[in-house]
Design a protein around this motif. Structure first.
Motif: not given
Length: 188
Positions: A59-60, A62-63
Motif C-alpha cells: 500500500l505504501s 503504491h502511494r
C-alpha cells in the motif's frame, strides 16, 4: 490481467501503474510479494504480522510509486519500504508490551493441531525454526537487517549495502557479528 504485463520491466510497470493501470501494479505485487513477505517474516518472526506488514508495504509503495526511480531495482526499493514497516512495527510492539502482557507465540502455536505424519519430528523442527526466528528477531536491527537481506533473501553484499545505505564492508562486519550473536543465542 493481461499476459502482456509479465514481459514488461518493473520500471515500465511502475509507469503504467502511475498512469492508472491497476493490472500493472498487480503484476508488480505478484512478482515481489514472496520476497517482501520472506524479508518481513525474517524480521518480525510472526507469520500473521508478516502478512499484515506485507500488505502495508505494498500500500505504501503504491502511494509512493511516483517517487520510484526506474534506474533502481524495484526489489531493493520495496525492501527499503518493508524494512521501514518492520521498524515501525517493532516500535509499536515495544509500546504494546509496556502496557499489556502479550501471549507467547509458542502458546498460540501449540493450540494449532498438526495432522501431518511424524508429529514428533515436525514438532521438533517447528520448535527449532521458531527458536531461530526468535533469535533473529531479537538481534538489534543493525545486525538483523543485513542478515535477513543477505543470508535469507540472497542479496549480494553490495545490494544489501545499497538497500541499507551503508558500505559493503559494514555489511560484512555486521553479518559476522550477527552470526556470532546467533551462535551464542542458540548455544552453538
Amino acid at each position: 490481467m493481461s499476459s502482456g504485463y509479465g514481459s514488461l520491466s518493473d520500471g515500465d510497470l511502475a509507469t503504467l501503474a502511475v498512469a492508472g493501470t491497476d493490472a500493472a501494479y498487480a503484476e508488480i505485487v505478484r512478482r515481489h510479494r514472496s520476497h517482501v513477505y520472506r524479508l518481513i517474516l525474517g524480521n518480525v518472526a510472526d507469520a500473521d504480522e508478516a502478512l499484515d506488514l506485507t500488505q502495508e508495504t505494498f500500500l505504501s509503495a503504491h502511494r509512493a510509486l511516483r517517487r520510484y526511480d526506474p534506474a533502481r531495482p524495484m526489489r531493493g526499493w520495496l525492501a527499503a519500504i518493508a524494512l521501514n514497516k518492520c521498524r515501525d512495527w517493532g516500535r509499536r510492539r515495544t509500546v504494546r508490551r509496556f502496557f499489556t502482557f502479550a501471549r507467547d507465540i509458542d502458546e498460540v502455536a501449540a493450540a494449532v493441531p498438526d495432522d501431518r505424519p511424524d508429529q514428533e519430528r515436525v514438532a521438533g523442527d517447528r520448535q527449532a525454526l521458531a527458536r531461530l526466528r526468535r533469535a533473529i528477531a531479537d538481534l538489534p536491527a543493525s545486525l538483523r537487517e543485513p542478515l535477513v537481506l543477505h543470508a535469507i533473501e540472497g542479496m549480494s553484499q553490495a545490494e544489501t549495502a545499497s538497500v541499507l545505505q551503508i558500505t559493503a564492508k559494514a555489511v560484512e562486519t555486521r553479518l559476522r557479528r550477527a552470526r556470532i550473536k546467533l551462535g551464542d543465542a542458540l548455544g552453538r
